[in-house]
Motif scaffolding. Structure first.
Motif, short mmCIF file in Angstrom:
data_model
loop_
_atom_site.label_atom_id
_atom_site.label_comp_id
_atom_site.label_asym_id
_atom_site.label_seq_id
_atom_site.Cartn_x
_atom_site.Cartn_y
_atom_site.Cartn_z
N LEU B 26 1.45 -1.25 0.39
CA LEU B 26 -0.06 0.20 -0.05
C LEU B 26 0.44 0.77 0.22
O LEU B 26 1.08 2.61 -0.89
N SER B 27 1.63 1.29 0.61
CA SER B 27 2.82 2.60 0.89
C SER B 27 3.63 2.32 -1.35
O SER B 27 3.74 3.29 -0.80
N ALA B 28 3.69 1.44 -1.09
CA ALA B 28 4.59 1.82 -2.73
C ALA B 28 3.42 2.39 -3.47
O ALA B 28 3.71 2.81 -4.05
N LEU B 29 2.28 2.10 -3.39
CA LEU B 29 0.86 2.69 -4.21
C LEU B 29 1.10 4.06 -4.01
O LEU B 29 1.38 4.74 -4.82
N VAL B 30 1.14 3.93 -2.85
CA VAL B 30 0.63 5.45 -2.52
C VAL B 30 2.39 6.40 -2.98
O VAL B 30 1.66 7.36 -3.36
N MET B 110 9.09 -15.05 1.25
CA MET B 110 7.83 -14.49 0.94
C MET B 110 8.06 -12.95 1.37
O MET B 110 7.50 -12.46 -0.04
N SER B 111 9.23 -13.05 1.95
CA SER B 111 9.26 -11.66 2.41
C SER B 111 10.33 -10.98 1.00
O SER B 111 10.17 -10.03 0.98
N VAL B 112 10.82 -12.30 0.63
CA VAL B 112 11.43 -11.78 -1.36
C VAL B 112 10.66 -11.26 -1.86
O VAL B 112 11.00 -10.46 -2.21
N VAL B 113 9.68 -12.65 -2.05
CA VAL B 113 8.53 -11.85 -3.07
C VAL B 113 8.05 -10.49 -2.84
O VAL B 113 7.81 -9.55 -4.05
N ALA B 114 7.67 -10.30 -1.80
CA ALA B 114 6.55 -8.94 -0.99
C ALA B 114 7.61 -7.67 -1.28
O ALA B 114 7.29 -6.34 -1.96
N GLY B 115 9.06 -8.52 -1.25
CA GLY B 115 9.62 -7.02 -1.44
C GLY B 115 10.02 -6.43 -3.03
O GLY B 115 9.50 -5.02 -3.63
N LEU B 116 9.92 -7.70 -4.03
CA LEU B 116 10.00 -7.47 -4.99
C LEU B 116 8.78 -7.19 -5.68
O LEU B 116 8.54 -5.66 -6.97
N LEU B 117 7.73 -7.33 -4.78
CA LEU B 117 6.20 -6.90 -5.97
C LEU B 117 6.23 -5.46 -4.71
O LEU B 117 5.11 -4.62 -5.96
N THR B 119 7.79 -3.24 -5.09
CA THR B 119 9.18 -2.32 -5.69
C THR B 119 8.04 -2.59 -7.19
O THR B 119 8.03 -1.15 -8.12
N VAL B 120 8.02 -3.22 -7.86
CA VAL B 120 6.82 -3.46 -9.04
C VAL B 120 5.84 -2.27 -8.84
O VAL B 120 5.12 -1.43 -9.44
N ALA B 121 5.06 -1.86 -7.36
CA ALA B 121 4.00 -1.86 -7.33
C ALA B 121 4.75 -0.03 -7.41
O ALA B 121 3.60 0.48 -7.36
N PHE B 122 5.20 0.13 -6.61
CA PHE B 122 5.95 2.01 -7.32
C PHE B 122 5.91 2.09 -8.42
O PHE B 122 5.47 2.82 -8.70
N ALA B 123 6.64 1.18 -8.48
CA ALA B 123 6.81 1.22 -10.67
C ALA B 123 5.92 1.62 -11.42
O ALA B 123 5.55 2.28 -11.90
#
Lengths: 237, 272
Positions: B26-30, B110-117, B119-123
């Motif tokens: 959520l924070s990445a999106l916002v 899962m934490s690695v996946v969440a970190g990547l996701l 980053t993608v969400a921010f992008a």
């Protein structure tokens, strides 16, 4: 004779447990049969909890053997033993519904309907977490879970310590109305007067040794005293 | 029984990690949306900077909580008061220990996946409003080029990357297995068990190195991943061999520490 009744379900031979230089149990020999409610009584530090933990494989003997249902404590015996520790043992984050599912998942002899019926009397919402329950309610919930199993052996470590007299009545009633009558119920306590009416046999532990193992009625007849009265005499400070 | 234990481990850790993942996403999106508008509107520097700090802190929290929970779940759930429940289950000790290990590996992944996701969400949230015909064309060219290379040249490289990821996961699991073994050894002490565990961890580290040095003298290099220059790491096959050796060593290390932990907790459990 039924499947378990009159069969030795808990047997100790020369059982000894030491914690460092302290001896908690010393050369205990004991045989307890099914179909009996046995009081394991003794003052604090007499070795009651140690004996129960050894039976549940939470401790390992320093010497001697202990058998539950004819087997050394382990994975197989845990499937037939329902154990109530002397402390809070349920994960604090779990809700009542979580705990019920947990017991149902792991114990094939768990009777969920029986547990739910008893829990309904306590009027605790299923979503309440263990953490939010009062100490008394937590102890009742733990007892209900323990007694809702159709186990061969029930090991109840101080089930009435730390709760008010009304709660004690509730707990004893719960034990009496729910245990498998063919099973062995071993109740560890130092509050003898409260449990005396339900006991078939008593085992007195003193400084890690069995000083008496007798039928409760026979003891009262022989000594002319209640079990509690005789206990006070034996363990007089 | 292992699958049931694993299920409960996933649930116990998930109640903490999933909200963190959600907050991170959520924070990445916002942050992405606010960063986009910040380019067009004055006076949004402070909120964007604040959100960027929050985003960073959430990522740090995910890393820290993944590590902390991997250890505390083992310690509290097996060696603390919850151990009275867990060791009363009709389950073998290897299953109890194995469920903790599998859960820790699962949540690390899962934490690695969440970190990547995130980053993608921010992008995406920052980049999507910038899209026009020109950028879409450039992106589709890039995508086509990637797909072409994947098919033709670098398929072996992709396999190697997965092997590298698996090796890294097993190496981390090996470290965790050593921590569990150290906790089981420290549990043998009648008091100061945490101190005992720390000393046991140091002792195991020294012992492990002695064994590795001894093996290297006999020609078996168990440090292969960290001594690439000694091996033929320049070719695909050399790299693959190096990774496979490391993978095998990690598997043996996990197995040995797992056995030490299981035996100690099965035969010398002392829940006091």
């Amino acid at each position: 004779m039924n499947e378990y009744g009159n069969r030795t379900l808990l047997q100790c031979e020369n059982l000894t447990k030491c914690y460092g230089s302290t001896t908690a149990l010393e050369h205990v020999n004991l045989a307890l049969e099914g179909g009996r409610i046995v009081g394991l009584v003794g003052p604090n530090g007499s070795g009651k909890t140690t004996l129960i933990k050894l039976a549940q494989h939470l401790l390992t003997p320093s010497e001697g053997t202990i058998l539950v249902g004819g087997m050394a404590p382990g994975r197989e015996t845990k499937a037939i033993v329902s154990y109530l520790p002397d402390r809070d043992f349920l994960p604090q984050w779990m809700s009542l519904a979580d705990v019920l599912r947990f017991y149902e998942d792991f114990y094939t002899d768990f009777r969920r309907d029986r547990a739910e019926e008893m829990l309904a009397n306590l009027q605790i919402p299923n979503r309440t977490t263990i953490k939010k329950m009062s100490k008394g309610t937590r102890e009742k919930v733990q007892l209900i879970l323990t007694m809702s199993r159709d186990a061969m052996v029930y090991l109840l470590d101080e089930p009435i310590a730390g709760v008010d007299p009304a709660a004690r009545d509730y707990i004893l009633r719960t034990i009496l109305t729910n245990y498998n009558p063919e099973a062995l119920v071993l109740i560890s306590t130092h509050l003898i007067a409260d449990v005396e009416p339900v006991l078939d046999e008593v085992v007195f532990l003193k400084e890690g040794q069995v000083v008496l193992h007798q039928n409760a009625d026979a003891l009262r007849e022989e000594t002319g005293k209640s079990v509690d009265g005789y206990f006070r005499e034996v363990f007089k400070c | 029984m292992l699958s049931k234990l694993f299920k409960y481990e996933i649930k116990a850790v998930g109640r903490i990690m999933l909200p963190l993942y959600g907050a991170s996403l959520l924070s990445a999106l916002v942050l992405g949306i606010m960063a986009y508008f910040n380019e067009r509107t004055a006076g949004m520097d402070v909120p964007v900077a604040t959100l960027a700090i929050l985003f960073t802190l959430l990522h740090m929290a995910i890393v820290i909580m993944t590590c902390v929970l991997s250890v505390t779940r083992f310690y509290n759930n097996l060696l603390g008061t919850e151990g009275y429940l867990m060791f009363s289950l009709p389950a073998g000790t290897p299953a109890l220990v194995g469920a903790k290990m599998l859960s820790a590996v699962f949540w690390s992944f899962m934490s690695v996946v969440a970190g990547l996701l995130s980053t993608v969400a921010f992008a995406l949230s920052y980049g999507l409003p910038h899209l026009n015909e020109e950028t879409i064309a450039a992106l589709s060219d890039l995508f086509a080029e990637i797909m072409k290379r994947l098919r033709l040249e670098h398929i072996q490289g992709i396999g190697l990357a997965f092997l590298f990821l698996l090796t890294a996961i097993l190496a981390a699991a090996g470290l965790l297995a050593r921590i569990y073994a150290a906790l089981a050894i420290g549990h043998q002490w009648s008091s100061h068990r945490i101190l005992g565990s720390v000393l046991a961890f140091i002792g195991l580290e020294i012992l492990e190195n002695w064994i590795r040095i001894f093996l290297s003298r006999t020609g078996i290099n168990t440090y292969s991943l960290f001594l690439l220059e000694e091996l033929d790491g320049s070719t695909m096959s050399g790299m693959t061999t190096t990774l496979l050796v490391t993978l095998a060593v990690s598997a043996v290390v996990i197995l040995l520490y797992g056995m030490i932990t299981s035996v100690l907790l099965d035969r010398r459990l002392n829940l006091e």
